[in-house]
Design a protein around this motif. Structure first.
Motif, mmCIF file in Angstrom:
data_model
loop_
_atom_site.group_PDB
_atom_site.id
_atom_site.type_symbol
_atom_site.label_atom_id
_atom_site.label_comp_id
_atom_site.label_asym_id
_atom_site.label_seq_id
_atom_site.Cartn_x
_atom_site.Cartn_y
_atom_site.Cartn_z
ATOM 1 N N TRP A 88 -98.643 -18.352 3.487
ATOM 2 C CA TRP A 88 -98.513 -17.165 2.636
ATOM 3 C C TRP A 88 -99.068 -17.523 1.177
ATOM 4 O O TRP A 88 -99.567 -16.710 0.681
ATOM 5 C CB TRP A 88 -97.174 -16.293 2.942
ATOM 6 N N ALA A 98 -102.506 -17.966 1.019
ATOM 7 C CA ALA A 98 -103.200 -16.850 1.244
ATOM 8 C C ALA A 98 -103.295 -16.140 -0.295
ATOM 9 O O ALA A 98 -104.229 -15.429 -0.818
ATOM 10 C CB ALA A 98 -102.786 -15.824 2.265
ATOM 11 N N GLY A 125 -108.778 -17.216 0.936
ATOM 12 C CA GLY A 125 -107.577 -16.250 1.471
ATOM 13 C C GLY A 125 -107.879 -16.235 2.824
ATOM 14 O O GLY A 125 -106.837 -16.278 3.563
ATOM 15 N N GLY A 165 -105.885 -19.381 4.316
ATOM 16 C CA GLY A 165 -104.471 -19.093 4.308
ATOM 17 C C GLY A 165 -104.065 -18.117 5.502
ATOM 18 O O GLY A 165 -103.239 -18.374 6.126
ATOM 19 N N LEU A 166 -104.821 -17.071 5.666
ATOM 20 C CA LEU A 166 -104.592 -16.016 6.668
ATOM 21 C C LEU A 166 -104.779 -16.471 7.982
ATOM 22 O O LEU A 166 -103.706 -16.454 8.831
ATOM 23 C CB LEU A 166 -105.203 -14.603 6.414
ATOM 24 N N TYR A 196 -104.043 -11.584 11.727
ATOM 25 C CA TYR A 196 -104.253 -12.588 10.662
ATOM 26 C C TYR A 196 -105.615 -12.737 10.645
ATOM 27 O O TYR A 196 -106.454 -12.887 9.632
ATOM 28 C CB TYR A 196 -103.415 -13.659 10.745
ATOM 29 N N GLY A 212 -108.381 -11.707 7.576
ATOM 30 C CA GLY A 212 -109.033 -12.716 6.712
ATOM 31 C C GLY A 212 -110.703 -12.490 6.948
ATOM 32 O O GLY A 212 -111.452 -12.708 5.765
#
Length: 411
Positions: free
Chosen positions: A119, A122, A99, A102-103, A179, A183
């Motif tokens: 996205w 994430a 995650g 991805g973020l 972001y 994260g």
């Protein structure tokens, strides 16, 4: 009447365990809602301009489609994991790190394709994390304590929504910092639960086998063998469909219908009001259902209250109306968060496959994120605008509440 606790019920968990689980859930929902409520809509508006509603629906729908697949597969993998690090904690850690990746990658995207791909990554990671921290609740807690535990988890979810919005509107500015911060929070919140609570490894004889051929089983609802589980899935799906339709365009609703002078700040205020109302009912609702052993009445009434909030947005589309609706929604949602989750843990078909079955339940959370935009966009664009959208939300939520009555094994 008290809730039945079967012979395999584990011992009660302590406040430290509950607190660390709640912290992990707090980070999870920061990861979901900080981007979803603020960062992603603003990024999409910068990239797509006038086509923002369509593009946002496509991107969130793609992410939800990934979540539909990732949740059950991660759950099945978790059930089959025999690593010394624990079958739940292993996937909690993998999901948190994925995650974060991805973020972090989302921050630098300037194209629709880039936003969609990152996205989706994430979403895959966050759903792996969610599979781990959700399945460990029925693993480690007795039935008579699940309303309480679900209440604190629901409380963390509500705070996560608030904290996510606060972090990306008041603490940092811009998508890059937002972001990255969300994260990092995901990882730091999950780490103490993984490091400081027990998740005993299971032996090969006690774990189901996982192979590519078994992947389709991760999505099988088994409605004939476990009808109550199927009804619980259907009710969760409908309520979450209403929620997905209601929240997707909330920022745009404040800008374009309510004409709020600072829509982002207005959204933060609504989230705070909603959370304050949720605090009044989320833990209390779970505790009361534990003591009485009755889950269904609370779930049904909470659904009606949430439907009333949606109707308020449709019939009273002003800033005052939005504030009242946020408070009403919070009162209903608090009870729903704790009691419905506790109810679901009592209708799981098989102990060996808990994470897989909870992954199937997570489809009822994720699939509406795909279907919701497909339904919401034509309603807003062609079929009556925001009033029609929120009346549809109310109708769908009421239907989900009515179907709870079909569950037989839980009072």
């Amino acid at each position: 009447m008290t809730a039945y606790a079967g012979p395999a019920d584990p011992p009660r968990v302590g406040s430290r365990w509950i607190g660390l689980l709640a912290l992990a859930n707090l980070g999870l929902w920061v990861g979901y809602y900080g981007p979803l409520q603020v960062l992603l809509p603003n990024q999409v508006e910068d990239v797509a301009g006038a086509d923002k509603t369509t593009v946002l629906g496509i991107i969130t729908g793609a992410g939800a489609l990934v979540a539909v697949v990732a949740g059950p597969v991660a759950g099945a993998l978790s059930d089959a994991t025999t690593a010394r690090t624990g079958r739940r904690h292993t996937w909690t850690a993998i999901g948190a790190v994925t995650g974060l990746a991805g973020l972090t990658l989302l921050a630098g995207q300037r194209t629709v394709l880039g936003l969609a791909l990152c996205w989706c990554l994430a979403q895959a990671g966050l759903n792996m994390l969610q599979a781990g921290i959700t399945a460990i609740v029925p693993d480690r807690t007795p039935v008579r304590q699940r309303g309480l535990v679900s209440g604190w988890v629901g409380l963390a979810q509500s705070f996560g929504v608030v904290l996510g919005v606060v972090l990306v509107t008041a603490v940092v500015t811009g998508s890059t910092g937002g972001y990255l911060l969300t994260g990092v929070v995901v990882v730091l919140a999950a780490a103490p639960f993984v490091l400081f609570t027990r998740d005993p490894a299971v032996g090969p004889d006690d774990a189901p086998r996982f192979s590519l051929r078994s992947v389709p089983d991760a999505f099988r609802l088994r409605h004939r063998e476990a009808p109550d589980f199927a009804w619980a899935w259907a009710t969760r799906f409908l309520v979450q469909l209403g929620n997905a339709m209601a929240t997707l365009y909330l920022l745009y609703f404040l800008r374009d219908r309510v004409h709020h002078p600072d829509a982002e700040q207005g959204l933060l205020v609504l989230v705070l009001v909603n959370t304050a109302a949720t605090l009044l009912t989320v833990v209390a609702g779970g505790v009361i259902s534990d003591r009485t052993g009755r889950r269904k009445p609370s779930v049904i009434v909470s659904g009606y209250v949430m439907a009333a909030a949606a109707a308020l947005l449709a019939l009273w589309p002003t800033w005052t109306g939005a504030l009242v609706a946020a408070a009403v929604l919070g009162l209903g949602f608090g009870v729903y968060l704790s009691v419905d989750q506790a109810l679901i843990t009592q209708v799981l078909p098989a102990e060996r496959d808990r994470a897989r079955d909870l992954g199937i339940i997570n489809i009822a959370n994720s699939a509406p994120q795909v279907l919701g935009p497909a339904l919401a966009f034509p309603i807003v664009s062609c079929l009556g605008g925001y009033p029609a959208l929120y009346l549809a939300v109310a109708a769908v939520t009421v239907l989900g509440s009515v179907l709870v009555t079909r569950i037989r094994s839980v009072p």
